[in-house]
Every structure is written in structure tokens, then in C-alpha cells.
Design an enzyme around this catalytic site. Structure first.
Site, PDB file in Angstrom:
ATOM      1  N   CYS A 195      -1.191 -27.835  20.925  1.00  8.46           N
ATOM      2  CA  CYS A 195      -0.278 -27.761  20.360  1.00  8.46           C
ATOM      3  C   CYS A 195       0.365 -26.394  21.015  1.00  8.46           C
ATOM      4  CB  CYS A 195      -0.615 -26.910  18.804  1.00  8.46           C
ATOM      5  SG  CYS A 195       0.116 -26.446  17.856  1.00  8.46           S
ATOM      6  N   CYS A 210       7.838 -33.685  14.711  1.00  8.46           N
ATOM      7  CA  CYS A 210       8.999 -34.589  14.957  1.00  8.46           C
ATOM      8  C   CYS A 210       9.371 -35.356  15.681  1.00  8.46           C
ATOM      9  CB  CYS A 210       9.504 -33.065  16.188  1.00  8.46           C
ATOM     10  SG  CYS A 210      11.111 -33.061  16.019  1.00  8.46           S
ATOM     11  N   CYS A 267      14.357 -28.175  19.527  1.00  5.22           N
ATOM     12  CA  CYS A 267      14.975 -29.265  18.456  1.00  5.22           C
ATOM     13  C   CYS A 267      16.029 -29.178  17.725  1.00  5.22           C
ATOM     14  CB  CYS A 267      15.134 -31.097  18.340  1.00  5.22           C
ATOM     15  SG  CYS A 267      14.270 -31.797  17.457  1.00  5.22           S
ATOM     16  N   LYS A 285     -18.383  20.424  -8.091  1.00  5.05           N
ATOM     17  CA  LYS A 285     -16.719  20.839  -8.677  1.00  5.05           C
ATOM     18  C   LYS A 285     -16.734  18.661  -9.731  1.00  5.05           C
ATOM     19  CE  LYS A 285     -14.512  24.365  -6.042  1.00  5.05           C
ATOM     20  NZ  LYS A 285     -13.434  24.160  -5.563  1.00  5.05           N
ATOM     21  N   ASP A 338     -16.905  12.874   1.438  1.00  9.20           N
ATOM     22  CA  ASP A 338     -16.356  13.578   1.741  1.00  9.20           C
ATOM     23  C   ASP A 338     -16.577  15.078   2.579  1.00  9.20           C
ATOM     24  OD1 ASP A 338     -14.506  13.077   4.495  1.00  9.20           O
ATOM     25  OD2 ASP A 338     -12.998  14.551   3.605  1.00  9.20           O
ATOM     26  N   ASP A 357       0.140  10.713  -1.373  1.00  3.72           N
ATOM     27  CA  ASP A 357       0.134   8.818  -2.033  1.00  3.72           C
ATOM     28  C   ASP A 357       1.723   8.610  -2.056  1.00  3.72           C
ATOM     29  OD1 ASP A 357       0.594  11.663  -3.421  1.00  3.72           O
ATOM     30  OD2 ASP A 357      -0.366  10.793  -5.363  1.00  3.72           O
TER      31      ASP A 357
END
Length: 1063
Positions: free
Chosen positions: A18, A37, A63, A303, A333, A762
Site C-alpha cells: 500500500c 481505484c 488520479c 487542608k 503533589d 483552566d
């Protein structure tokens, strides 16, 4: 040209390659060679031929002749009627023979296709046929398109359910449904229902939206006449006051226009979950719903209470979605051992909680909020064991909660030698600013089953590496680390981002999003689906507008009618390809005439032009900028190399570990090296050689991880073939991609992933996607998809607003400012107005503060901003005031927002404008221009307090943000007293201007009333420190004003000179 001659001449050899993907062109089912084709015989394999017909120009690359449909291939728009519809229908849908062969599949721990080892789940291709399945390699070269639907199943329950719904909608006669007992008719009815759209756009009724638009136009006209009147009639005895007021009014007019225009054409959308199930989740067949990765981010567990994070994770694990297609990644984190142990306890409790939720279909599936509901939990429950099992589950959750509380109590005091894990080894994250990357997989591997023996979704703990001297970019950097880790381990095509305090309130929320993302037409154009934010634990009157209903129910619906809502930071389902910086597919206009319509002597010209067309079409999903363009061009060749390479070698590496060493992955021997790729170029043709050499450009863009790069090329999601053979090597590769130096000299944070440069990453991330031409969708299901906690305390709420406004100022001062960024791109003008409004609104605080001060100044000095309040002036003032009220009323009418929510929003706009927004402007200018960094603190999320539900509402916390609004209140009160006293004692020539001054002062105080009520707290008294500061500022202002008295002209008398005469 004769087709037979082409077939015989072009395919004499046994094998043909291909020219698009480089793979062998397989023969047809009848043994004859496949010729795409019939005009030129250009060699193209069947998968590339079908993909070009469904997604491309539908023309031959050589083509430029339009491809004709081969028998057995799916139809596309524009196909001619060849008279074989019925035969193709039976062949495509296989009503008579539904069985088919499945390729063998070996179970792998991190395989996103199947974990049971029986048969692989079918992959979904974005924008592909609605009822099609794909198997084969991840590159898409060997994919063989299967039939669009498989029949032969009874599905009696679904048929009855479908009939009932259709009868209610009036689409089906009851008599017809009673008489229609034929099996084939039922199947055809299901086929028809499954082919219906998964969603529909519901425009606002014209009876509601047209009056609203008319009033907007009238208000704009009135505003123009009012401003003309104000500019042409200055107050000569108070020119500074008049000039300041006119400038403020001009700014308010501009701000209103920026806010109003994007709301011109609001829309709502509704989804059809039953059609989604009929199309992708049919009984007796593998599920073809797309996999999804959940991202949960947290920073400080002290927190952000661990019990809240645990509830969020539990609600994700219990979501109503196939378990083998759900993965949950938790980003820590802060490298906290407390969260690590919490997730370990959560994974153990999930083994009992998840089957309980799915057995009794409870909502919500976060235990803390489910058991705290004050509703009749027995409603609609018919299982006799429900009460007993619910009571037992509640007791188990209370025991789980006690264990979490014990962990929190233990974490309050850190040992001097640091934390130690259960096996006696030191915790790698004892130094939160200098620690290696850590990954732990709790669930999802073999053996991690629930109490009923069923599989559980994957749960992964991630803490990225941190070293001194590196900029970690806070939340945006953590999210980008999760993008890379998830791509290496699971690589789901969609990502759902949630804050740690936002739990899944609607277990079908993911299905709601998939109705858009898996839609045949819309899905390939979407960068994300945004859900509205809803909150728990807010006082009944919503004193500080925490619900933000006006924004989520009015502004966001307006944006949905343009290019899509903005990204608000949580409750968003992303298309992974959009995060990688690719452009959406560009629809190309089909030429009106093809080669077979032109004379033969024009064919060479068409072919020459077609070559250019084909070349430009290859870069259909180029990157957002820089090196991003042309990323699709080498995709097929590069993936083909990985496929062939995987047949010979496997990923190397030793056993997986919890944490990488100080050098992390640098010593790890990876399976795919750049040198090996260059050595492997020999023997490949020129197309593959150029494709493989582009690996260098991929590494410059995505970083030096071949496994991750290979995953970015898999549009359908899932791991590259051969990558999942060694899960231990994948863990080491995942640790490598979260190393602190991985993003150096790459496009991460610039064009890829969450964008750096602002604390409100964001807004910036969504803006970049929309600039590339992506669209977004606003999904508002009847039951809120996600719910979170909001800071109901006044100080915390103002600090939250301060952080948002500071991010907007940073974007305004950066190169990404919507005022000058990405012109000539694919961002719509009204969408640009909306983004401009989101970054300039903090600057409204300056004219707002001045305008709220002017009424008090007028009362203290006896001057007014209007020279004479004549009939014309009164008409314009009244007309403007009525147009503002009419706009608000009609806006509430079409949106469904209550008048109380609208009024609270107006009040807090003034409160936040004269406090948080004002400070954000100066802090942003200092940060951008002066380099003074302002560290933002994470808003504390309070856990549920059973003793006092709103105790936090009355808690007072001192902050300098309270001083400006308090000063405004005192100044206006003093001005009212002074103005009334002066009128009573000295008389007043005209009471009209006095009433105007008093009205404006009362209007300011009325807007600041929630702030005043918050200052008084529970004891109905204002804190002493606030009173002292405010009185001091108000006194200084009044004394200076009286001393200067700028509006009273100085008396000019005769100049006395000595005349020399004694008088």
C-alpha cells in the site's frame, strides 16, 4: 480504462504494498486482488481505502477519481444506488449469521482492551461508523472493518422498553406494537432506534429568546443616547466628578457588551443513553464503549481532608461504566504518606462498597454524602435484603472513617527522623520539595477483585518527582504528569478531570459525555465536554453567590451556542488528542467535478493538482504551533516500525518499584532507543525512512520516551502493540515520564497539555484548544453530574475570587491575551469576546470603586455629577434603569434562574469587585512587571460537621481584602447623614438632586449588605480591627477632602497695595 486490464496488469505479483501506509495489500474474500481505484490501479489497502472514503476526500491520491463503493464496504454520503441495497444490508448487519471469529488475546495487567483473558473488547475509533467494530494493530493499518451491526438476538426487555418510550413520544401506535410480534420486525426497529442521534440540540423557544434579544437591542440604543447625554452635558461646578463618572460609565458599557453578546444564542442539549447502549453495549457482545481515565489532583491533605478525597475516589470506582474501561489516577503533589495510606484503606473498602452500589443502584455513590441524605432512602427499593445490607454497609463505612481519622491524627505531628512505611523503609517523600517520583497501583491487577469476585477499576497513586531548581508549575504541571503516566499505563482516549473535593453525583455522567464524544459527526470535532459545577453545604440564601448559578446556567449556555463553553477546571471530559496539541480534522470541500467528468486530455492536470491536494490532506491534524504541524504525516510509518519491532523485542527492565531512585529512570534500559531506530532504517523505502527519522521531532515535542510517543500516535486509545508485555517495565517508564527534567526543551505547557503561565490554567488551556478550531459542549443532565464543596466563609470566598482574578490578569499581560492572540485562526469572534471578558473583568474594579465612592462625595460636598436633572435627563435615566431590569427579567425567564440567585450574583459582583478584583489587579501588575511572586494558598475544604452545618459561615478570618468594602460602607453612611443634615439645617433649593444622591448611596449599601452581614458574624458585631481601619481611612478621606475642597472656587478680590497715604 478497463478494470480487468488494470487488475491483470497491476497485480501480477503475489504481493503489493500500500502506497499510503506501507502494508501489504490483502486479497479479497474471493481470492482476487483488491483494487481500490478502477481507473489507475493505484495500490491502496482496504483499511486505507475505507478510511479515505469515510474521513478523507473520497478520491484516489494519484488520479483524483472518486472512489466507488465495493460490495461489503460501508456506505458513505454520495454513493450511487447500485441496486444491491438489500443484499448489502443483510451482509453488513449479518442478521442470519451473527457469529464471527475472534483473534486470541493474552491477558495483561495494564491492557485496556480486556482483563479477563477471554476475548478482547472492541476498540472505538473517533468519528468512525456508528455501529462498527475494529480489531487489529493499534496503527490502524491492519484493521479490517467489521459489519456495522450484528443481529440474531432477542433482546425482549429492550424491545419492550423501546416500545414504551416510543408510545409515550407518540411515534408508535399501541395497536401496531401489540400486533408486531415478528422477530425480524423487532430487530429492524432496534436498528432504526440505534441509528438515531445520541443527542440533540434544544434551542430556547422563540417566545422567550426573541423578546430577550429585542430588549438587548433597545438597551443598547438607550445606552448610546444616555452616554451621549452624559458626555455633552458636563457639570461645570464639578468637572472632576463628572469626568470620573463618565469614564466609569463608558467602561461599564464596554464590559456589558462583552458580557452580553456571547449570550445572544443560548442552547441546551439532551442525550439518549438508551441509544448509546444499543449502539455500543449490546447484550452478548463485547462492550465497545471508549475507555476513560479519571484524574484527581490534591496538594495538601491537611487542608483537603483525606476523607473527602477518599469519597471522590470511591464515587469514581463505583461509576456506572464497564470496569475494564475505567482507571483512576490520584496525583499527590505534596508527596504525603497520609494520602498514600488513605488510598490503601480506600482500595480495601472499595471491595465492599462498589458491589453494594451496583447491586442496589444507589445515588450518589460517595458514602459520606449518600448516608447523610435526609430523604426516604427506601423509595423505589424492592429488594428485601436492602435494609439489612445498607445498615451493615453504613457500619463498615463508619469503621472506615474512624481508621482515616486515626491516620489524620497521626499525621499531625511528624517524627524527627521522618515517616517510615509499614515495611520499615523511610518514606521517599519526607522532603516534599526534594523527592523521587512515586507510583503505586492499588487496584486493576489480577487478583484485585471485590467481595463478589468481580473486577474493580484501576486505581493508581502518582507523586511526580521534585528537585530544587525546577519550576513545577503547580497544578498544571501535576496534570501534565498524569497525562503522561496514564498514556504509558492505560492510554484511554478520554480523560475526566476532577478536583479532590468534587465527587461523582450521577453515576451515568460518563455515559452522558460519551453521547457527544462517541457521536459519528460531532465527536471528532470535540476537545472536551464540560459539566456545570454544583455544590453541597451552602446556606439556603447563598449569601456569597457560591453556586454561581448565573454563570453556569446563563453564560455557559450562551457559549454553547457559539464554539462551546470555557474550561472551568473540573468536571471536564477531555479528548486526549486535543490535549496533545493536534488540530481537529478539517472538512475539505468535495470538488464539484472529478476526473471521470472531464475529457481525457484534462486528466493529467487533475492528477497534478490532486497530488497537492493529497499532500495537504496528510497534515489533517497538525499541531497547534511550532513543531506541531505535520504530526500526522509520519504516523503510519512510525507505527508500522513499532509493530514490526515489537515482534522481535520486548520492553526491557527489572522489577517495578514504588519510587525511582534519585536519578529516576535515567539508568533504566528502555526498549526503544533513538539509535536503534536509526539503525533499523536500512531496508525500508523512502516513505518509511522519512517517517522514522521524524522520531527526533517527536522527542523534541513530547519528550524522550518512545513508549509515550508511540501512545500518542494511537488515536483510538490503548497501548501500542507489544508495550503491555512487561508491566514492570511500564511502571519504570511511567516513573521516567514524571521526572522533574522530562519537560525541558519540549512543548509541554506551551502547546501540549495544560498550559503554563497563569494560576488559572483552566482558562488558558481551553482557550488554546478553541484557537486551534476545536469545539466544546456543555452537558447539563437532569441529575447533577458532579458536586463539590465551596468556601462559605467570607474570607475564604474572597481569597478564592482573588486567585481567579489574579490568573485573568496574568493572561491579560501575557502573549496569550485574547485581544491580540491567534488572529487569523479558527476562534470565532463571539468566542473571542467571551474570553476577552474573562480576562478584563478584574480591571472593572477600578471604575467600580470610584463609582461607589462618588455618591458619598456628592453628599459631602453638595455637588452632583449631573448639572440639572431636567425632563430629558430623567427620561434617559428611567429608560436605562428599566432596560436593565427588563434584560434581567427576560434572562431569568429563558434560563430558569431564580431572582434570588440573580440578585446574589449582582451583590457579590460589587463585593468582589471592590475587594478581591482590586487586589488582583495590583498583585498581577507587580508579579508580571516587577517580578514579585504572589503565592496562592489552597482553599481549605472543611469536612462535614454534624454539630453545626453552617458554623464555617459565621467564622471570621482577618484579611486585608475586607478593608475597602468596609470603608465604602462607612463613607456612604457618613455621606447620607451629612447630606440629610445639611438639607434639614440649611434648606435645599431642589430636592430632586438630593434624592438622586441618596438613591445612589443606598444602592451601593444595598449591594454591600451581604458583606456587612458577614462582618457582623453570629454576634451581630463587626470585628474591632476592621472598624478601626475603616474609620481611620474614612476620616482621613473626609478631612483631606474638606481641607482641599476642590469644587469651591477660591474668592478673588482686589489686590491691596500700599498707597503711601495714612488712612
Amino acid at each position: 480504462m478497463d478494470t480487468a486490464s488494470v487488475t491483470g496488469g497491476e497485480h501480477k505479483g503475489k504481493e503489493k504494498t500500500c502506497r499510503v501506509c506501507g502494508e501489504e495489500v490483502a486479497a479479497r474474500e474471493d481470492g482476487k486482488p483488491f483494487v481500490a481505484c478502477a481507473e489507475c490501479g493505484f495500490p491502496v489497502c482496504k483499511p486505507c481505502y475505507e478510511y479515505e472514503r469515510s474521513e478523507g476526500t473520497q478520491c484516489c491520491p494519484q488520479c483524483n477519481t472518486r472512489y466507488k463503493r465495493h460490495k461489503g464496504c460501508p456506505r458513505v454520503e454520495g454513493d450511487e444506488d447500485d441496486g444491491g441495497d438489500m443484499d448489502d444490508f443483510e451482509e453488513e448487519f449479518q442478521i442470519k449469521s451473527p457469529t464471527k471469529q475472534k483473534p486470541p488475546h493474552e491477558p495483561v495487567n495494564f491492557d485496556v482492551y480486556s482483563e479477563n483473558g477471554e476475548q478482547p473488547a472492541q476498540k472505538w475509533r473517533p468519528g468512525g461508523p456508528a455501529l462498527s467494530s475494529f480489531t487489529g494493530s493499534v496503527a490502524g493499518k491492519d484493521l479490517e472493518q467489521e459489519r456495522e451491526m450484528e443481529g440474531g438476538m432477542e433482546w425482549k426487555d429492550r424491545i419492550d422498553k423501546w416500545k414504551t418510550k416510543q408510545e409515550k413520544r407518540g411515534k408508535l401506535n399501541r395497536d401496531d406494537s401489540d400486533d408486531d410480534d415478528d422477530k425480524n420486525d423487532d430487530e429492524y426497529m432496534l436498528l432504526a432506534e440505534a441509528r438515531q442521534p445520541l443527542w440533540r440540540k434544544v434551542p430556547i423557544p422563540s417566545s422567550k429568546i426573541n423578546p430577550y434579544r429585542i430588549v438587548i437591542v433597545l438597551r443598547l440604543v438607550v445606552l448610546c443616547f444616555f452616554l451621549k447625554f452624559r458626555i455633552t452635558t458636563p457639570a461645570m461646578d464639578a468637572v472632576p466628578l463628572w469626568l470620573a463618572s463618565v469614564i466609569c460609565e463608558l467602561w461599564f458599557a464596554l464590559s456589558w457588551i462583552l458580557d452580553q453578546l456571547p449570550k445572544w444564542s443560548p442552547v441546551t442539549r439532551e442525550t439518549y443513553l438508551d441509544r448509546l447502549a444499543l449502539r455500543y453495549e449490546r447484550d452478548g457482545e463485547p462492550c465497545r464503549l471508549a475507555p476513560i481515565d479519571f484524574f484527581v489532583s490534591t496538594v495538601d491533605p491537611l487542608k483537603e481532608p483525606p476523607i473527602i478525597t477518599a469519597n471522590t475516589v470511591l464515587s469514581i470506582l463505583a461509576v456506572d461504566y464497564p470496569v475494564d474501561r475505567v482507571s483512576c489516577y490520584v496525583s499527590d503533589d505534596g508527596a504525603s504518606m497520609l494520602l498514600f495510606d488513605t488510598l490503601s484503606e480506600t482500595a480495601e473498602f472499595a471491595r465492599r462498597w462498589v458491589p453494594f452500589c451496583k447491586k442496589f443502584t444507589i445515588e450518589p455513590r460517595a458514602p459520606e454524602f449518600y448516608f447523610s441524605q435526609k430523604i426516604d432512602y427506601l423509595k423505589d427499593k424492592v429488594q428485601p435484603t436492602f435494609v439489612k445490607e445498607r445498615r451493615a454497609m453504613k457500619r463498615e463505612y463508619e469503621e472506615f472513617k474512624v481508621r482515616i481519622n486515626a491516620l489524620v491524627a497521626k499525621a499531625q505531628k511528624k517524627p524527627e527522623e521522618g515517616w517510615v512505611m509499614q515495611d520499615g523503609t523511610p518514606w521517599p517523600g519526607n522532603n516534599t520539595r526534594d523527592h523521587p517520583g512515586m507510583i503505586q497501583v492499588y487496584l486493576g491487577s489480577q487478583g484485585a477483585l471485590d467481595v463478589e469476585g468481580s473486577e474493580l477499576p484501576r486505581l493508581v497513586y502518582v507523586s511526580r518527582e521534585k528537585r530544587p531548581g525546577y519550576n513545577h508549575h503547580k497544578k498544571a504541571g501535576a496534570m501534565n504528569s498524569l497525562v503522561r503516566v496514564s498514556a504509558v499505563l492505560t492510554n484511554a482516549p478520554f480523560i475526566l478531570n476532577l478536583d479532590c473535593d468534587h465527587y461523582v453525583n450521577n453515576s451515568k455522567a460518563v455515559r452522558e459525555a460519551m453521547c457527544f464524544l462517541m457521536d459519528k459527526q460531532l465527536g471528532k470535532k470535540l476537545c472536551y465536554v464540560q459539566f456545570p459545577q454544583r455544590f453541597d453545604g451552602i446556606d439556603r440564601h447563598d449569601r456569597y453567590a457560591n453556586r454561581n448559578t448565573v454563570f453556569f446556567d446563563i453564560n455557559m449556555k450562551g457559549l454553547d451556542g457559539i464554539q462551546g463553553p470555557v474550561y472551568v477546571g473540573t468536571g471536564t471530559v477531555f479528548n486526549r488528542q486535543a490535549l496533545y496539541g493536534y488540530d481537529p480534522p478539517r472538512p475539505e470541500k468535495r470538488p464539484k467535478m472529478t476526473c471521470d467528468c472531464w475529457p481525457s486530455w484534462c486528466c493529467c492536470c487533475c492528477c497534478f493538482g490532486g497530488g497537492k491536494r493529497g499532500k495537504s490532506h496528510k497534515n489533517k491534524k497538525g499541531g497547534g504551533g511550532g513543531e506541531g504541524g505535520g504530526l500526522d504525516e509520519p504516523r503510519r510509518g512510525l507505527l508500522g516500525f513499532y509493530k514490526k519491532r515489537s515482534k522481535k523485542d520486548k520492553l526491557g527492565g527489572g522489577a517495578a518499584s514504588l519510587a525511582g531512585g534519585k536519578k529516576g529512570y535515567r539508568k533504566h534500559q528502555r526498549g526503544f532507543e533513538l539509535e536503534e531506530i536509526e539503525e533499523g532504517l536500512e531496508g525500508y523505502d523512502e516513505l518509511e525512512r522519512s517517517s522514522l527519522m521524524s522520531q527526533k521531532s517527536f522527542e523534541k515535542r513530547f519528550g524522550q520516551s518512545p513508549v509515550f510517543i508511540a501512545s500518542t500516535l494511537v488515536e483510538d486509545g490503548g497501548l501500542p502493540q507489544g508495550a503491555a508485555a512487561d508491566p514492570a517495565a511500564l511502571i519504570k517508564e511511567a516513573i521516567h515520564v514524571i521526572s522533574c527534567g522530562y519537560e525541558e526543551k519540549t512543548e509541554w505547557g506551551k502547546e501540549i497539555g495544560w498550559i503554563y503561565g497563569s494560576v488559572t490554567e483552566d482558562i488558558l488551556t481551553g482557550f488554546k484548544m478553541h484557537c486551534r478550531g476545536w469545539k466544546s459542549v456543555y452537558c447539563t443532565p437532569a441529575r447533577a453530574a458532579f458536586k463539590g464543596s465551596a468556601p462559605i466563609n467570607l474570607s475564604d470566598r474572597l481569597h478564592q475570587v482573588l486567585r481567579w482574578a489574579l490568573g485573568s490578569v496574568e493572561i491579560f499581560m501575557s502573549r496569550h491575551c485574547p485581544l491580540w492572540y491567534a488572529y487569523g485562526g479558527r476562534l470565532k469572534w463571539l468566542e473571542r469576546f467571551a474570553y476577552t471578558n474573562t480576562i478584563v473583568y478584574p480591571f472593572t474594579s477600578i471604575p467600580l470603586l470610584a463609582y461607589c465612592t462618588i455618591p458619598a462625595v456628592c453628599l459631602l460636598t453638595g455637588k452632583f455629577i449631573i448639572p440639572t436633572l431636567n425632563n430629558l435627563a430623567s427620561i434617559w435615566f428611567i429608560a436605562l434603569f428599566l432596560s436593565i431590569i427588563a434584560t434581567g427579567v427576560l434572562e431569568l425567564r429563558w434560563s430558569g434562574v431564580s431572582i434570588e440567585d440573580w440578585w446574589r450574583n449582582e451583590q457579590f459582583w460589587v463585593i468582589g469587585g471592590v475587594s478581591a478584583h482590586l487586589f488582583a489587579v495590583f498583585q498581577g501588575l507587580l508579579k508580571v512587571l516587577g517580578g514579585v511572586d504572589t503565592n496562592f494558598t489552597v482553599t481549605s475544604k472543611a469536612a462535614a460537621d454534624e454539630t453545626d452545618a453552617f458554623g464555617e459561615l459565621y467564622l471570621f478570618k482577618w484579611t486585608t481584602l475586607l478593608v475597602p468594602p468596609t470603608t465604602l460602607i462607612i463613607i456612604n453612611m457618613v455621606g447620607i447623614v451629612a447630606g440629610v443634615s445639611d438639607a434639614v439645617n440649611n434648606g435645599y433649593g431642589s430636592w430632586g438632586p438630593l434624592f438622586g444622591k441618596l438613591f445612589f448611596s443606598f444602592w451601593v449599601i444595598l449591594h454591600l449588605y451581604p458583606f456587612l452581614k458577614g462582618l457582623m458574624g453570629r454576634q451581630n458585631r463587626t470585628p474591632t480591627i476592621v472598624v478601626l481601619w475603616s474609620i481611620l481611612l474614612a476620616s482621613i478621606f473626609s478631612l483631606v477632602w474638606v481641607r482641599i475642597d476642590p469644587f469651591i472656587p477660591k474668592p478673588k478680590g482686589p489686590v491691596l497695595k500700599p498707597c503711601g497715604v495714612s488712612c
